[in-house]
Scaffold this active site. Structure first.
Site, short mmCIF file in Angstrom:
data_model
loop_
_atom_site.label_atom_id
_atom_site.label_comp_id
_atom_site.label_asym_id
_atom_site.label_seq_id
_atom_site.Cartn_x
_atom_site.Cartn_y
_atom_site.Cartn_z
N GLU A 151 -0.39 -9.44 -0.53
CA GLU A 151 -1.81 -9.78 -0.10
C GLU A 151 -2.67 -9.66 -1.35
O GLU A 151 -3.63 -10.52 -1.53
CB GLU A 151 -2.32 -8.58 0.85
CG GLU A 151 -1.63 -8.59 2.32
CD GLU A 151 -1.95 -7.60 3.17
OE1 GLU A 151 -1.96 -6.43 2.72
OE2 GLU A 151 -2.36 -8.01 4.38
N GLU A 163 5.12 -4.96 6.88
CA GLU A 163 4.52 -3.81 7.59
C GLU A 163 5.03 -3.74 9.22
O GLU A 163 4.98 -2.44 9.40
CB GLU A 163 2.95 -4.08 7.87
CG GLU A 163 1.98 -4.04 6.39
CD GLU A 163 1.98 -5.37 5.64
OE1 GLU A 163 3.01 -6.23 5.97
OE2 GLU A 163 1.35 -5.71 4.88
N ALA A 177 0.67 -1.07 0.14
CA ALA A 177 0.03 0.08 0.09
C ALA A 177 0.78 1.33 -0.05
O ALA A 177 2.10 1.12 0.39
CB ALA A 177 -1.06 -0.09 1.34
N GLY A 232 0.77 -5.08 0.98
CA GLY A 232 -0.43 -5.09 0.18
C GLY A 232 -0.24 -5.91 -1.26
O GLY A 232 -1.14 -6.32 -1.77
C1 HXC Z 1 5.24 4.54 -1.32
C2 HXC Z 1 7.02 3.43 -2.23
C3 HXC Z 1 6.63 2.05 -1.71
C4 HXC Z 1 5.30 1.99 -0.87
C5 HXC Z 1 8.50 2.01 -2.59
N1 HXC Z 1 7.94 3.11 -2.76
N2 HXC Z 1 7.60 1.22 -2.00
N3 HXC Z 1 6.03 4.60 -1.98
N4 HXC Z 1 4.58 3.13 -0.79
N5 HXC Z 1 4.87 0.85 -0.13
C6 HXC Z 1 8.74 4.27 -3.68
C7 HXC Z 1 10.07 4.72 -2.66
O1 HXC Z 1 9.63 5.69 -1.83
C8 HXC Z 1 10.73 5.29 -3.82
O2 HXC Z 1 10.33 6.37 -4.33
C9 HXC Z 1 10.48 4.20 -5.16
O3 HXC Z 1 9.29 3.73 -4.80
C10 HXC Z 1 11.49 3.20 -5.32
O4 HXC Z 1 11.95 2.80 -3.91
P1 HXC Z 1 13.17 2.46 -3.31
O5 HXC Z 1 13.01 2.38 -1.72
O6 HXC Z 1 14.11 3.80 -3.60
O7 HXC Z 1 13.62 1.10 -3.98
P2 HXC Z 1 14.94 0.03 -3.23
O8 HXC Z 1 15.72 0.61 -2.67
O9 HXC Z 1 15.02 -0.82 -4.36
O10 HXC Z 1 13.91 -0.58 -2.13
C11 HXC Z 1 12.83 -1.45 -2.82
C12 HXC Z 1 11.84 -1.74 -1.24
C13 HXC Z 1 11.61 -0.57 -0.71
C14 HXC Z 1 12.65 -2.83 -0.57
C15 HXC Z 1 10.57 -2.43 -1.93
O11 HXC Z 1 11.03 0.43 -1.32
C16 HXC Z 1 10.63 -0.86 0.51
O12 HXC Z 1 11.03 -1.23 1.55
N6 HXC Z 1 9.11 -0.25 0.23
C17 HXC Z 1 8.26 -0.31 1.20
C18 HXC Z 1 7.74 -1.75 1.33
C19 HXC Z 1 6.62 -1.87 2.47
O13 HXC Z 1 7.03 -1.48 3.49
N7 HXC Z 1 5.64 -2.21 2.11
C20 HXC Z 1 4.41 -2.48 2.93
C21 HXC Z 1 3.72 -1.13 2.91
S1 HXC Z 1 2.06 -1.21 4.13
P3 HXC Z 1 11.07 8.06 -4.36
O14 HXC Z 1 10.32 8.81 -4.75
O15 HXC Z 1 11.21 8.17 -2.61
O16 HXC Z 1 12.24 7.65 -4.79
C22 HXC Z 1 0.95 -2.02 3.35
C23 HXC Z 1 -0.18 -2.19 4.11
C24 HXC Z 1 -1.16 -3.17 3.47
O17 HXC Z 1 1.31 -2.60 2.11
C25 HXC Z 1 -2.61 -3.07 4.13
C26 HXC Z 1 -3.44 -2.28 3.23
C27 HXC Z 1 -3.74 -2.40 1.90
#
Ligand code: HXC
Length: 257
Positions: free
Chosen positions: A111, A131, A65, A108
């Site tokens: 999921e 998360e 998400a 998400g």
């Molecule tokens: C918003 C995101 C994002 C996310 C990545 N990006 N994941 N933006 N929400 N979930 C954006 C980053 O901010 C960045 O933009 C760009 O995508 C590239 O990501 P990087 O981090 O620079 O890439 P990398 O170093 O290769 O790392 C990849 C990654 C990391 C390991 C996937 O991005 C990451 O940890 N993302 C979050 C994963 C996460 O926690 N997901 C769960 C979310 S909560 P900018 O503009 O900053 O360069 C969830 C709840 C679900 O999903 C329940 C409700 C539906």
């Protein structure tokens, strides 16, 4: 549609939906999820579509998400936004959905892949529920579907540590149907959709509903539900066509009637 690309007849009877926020690793913001819900509803109502493939790109199926969209929200904001009604609608899709997953399928994103009916993974796919690392927990089915797929111990470890598992490990535990080289994952998913599209669309929908029922009920009730859907198949022209074709030693022509 701004954040997804929909091709209703990508191949005969097969629709393709591509998540299309590549710079954000297909982070699932509210608009994207709304577009996805609407597209799936349209494809579900379209007789020229019998199976749906949902994919991202090579680097990411979806990284979860949209954290930036959620960061400042209160519990009451989240309650009022009620994003999960969108997920509930997606779950109601009657036609089979195959997720073609490469790269990140996180939070998400994991999921969403698990909400689909089957998963074809590229060997670069990584599945995770990270998360916990951002102070929350899965909210779109992760604690339930991952546990049903992997068992309690593995799911608990993933949910409490945020560790990812590889495509290979996901296959070993039955989370995905199979793992293929990265250049083949989409084609493999389309091929699987093609095999299903040759079957009776009525029987496919009833069978999907029956398999999914097993997650939500005890054995006796599930068997009863299955039996009703089995009888329902006999109300279709496809049942007559399928059985007559077998007797006449020819290939069936299913119409979905
Ligand atoms: C918003 C995101 C994002 C996310 C990545 N990006 N994941 N933006 N929400 N979930 C954006 C980053 O901010 C960045 O933009 C760009 O995508 C590239 O990501 P990087 O981090 O620079 O890439 P990398 O170093 O290769 O790392 C990849 C990654 C990391 C390991 C996937 O991005 C990451 O940890 N993302 C979050 C994963 C996460 O926690 N997901 C769960 C979310 S909560 P900018 O503009 O900053 O360069 C969830 C709840 C679900 O999903 C329940 C409700 C539906």
């Amino acid at each position: 549609m701004e954040f997804i690309k929909v091709t209703p007849n990508h191949r005969e009877y097969i629709a393709l939906i591509e998540l299309n926020r590549p710079k954000e690793l297909n982070a699932l913001n509210l608009q994207l999820m709304g577009e996805l819900r609407d597209a799936l509803k349209q494809l579900d109502d379209d007789d020229s579509v019998r199976a749906i493939v949902l994919t991202g790109n090579e680097r990411a199926f979806a990284a979860g998400a949209d954290i930036k969209q959620m960061a400042g929200k209160t519990a009451i904001d989240m309650f009022n936004i009620d994003q999960f009604s969108t997920w509930d609608q997606i779950k109601k899709t009657k036609k089979p959905i195959i997720a073609a997953v490469s790269g990140f399928a996180l939070g998400g994103g994991c999921e969403l892949a698990m909400t689909c009916d089957m998963i074809i993974a590229s060997e670069t796919a990584q599945f995770g529920q990270p998360e916990i690392k951002i102070g929350v927990m899965p909210g779109a089915g992760g604690t339930q579907r991952l546990t049903k797929a992997l068992g309690k111990a593995k799911a608990m470890e993933m949910v409490l540590t945020g560790k990812f598992i590889s495509a290979e490990e996901a296959e070993k535990h039955g989370l995905v149907n199979r793992v293929v080289p990265v250049e083949l994952y989409l084609d493999e998913a389309l091929k699987l959709a093609g095999e299903i599209a040759k079957m009776s669309p009525v029987a496919v929908k009833l069978a999907k509903e029956s398999v999914n029922r097993s997650f939500e009920t005890g054995l006796d009730e599930g068997l009863y539900f299955e039996r009703k859907n089995f009888y329902m198949c006999f109300a279709s022209e496809d049942q007559k066509e399928g059985m007559n074709a077998f007797v006449e030693k020819r290939a069936p022509q299913f119409t979905g009637k």
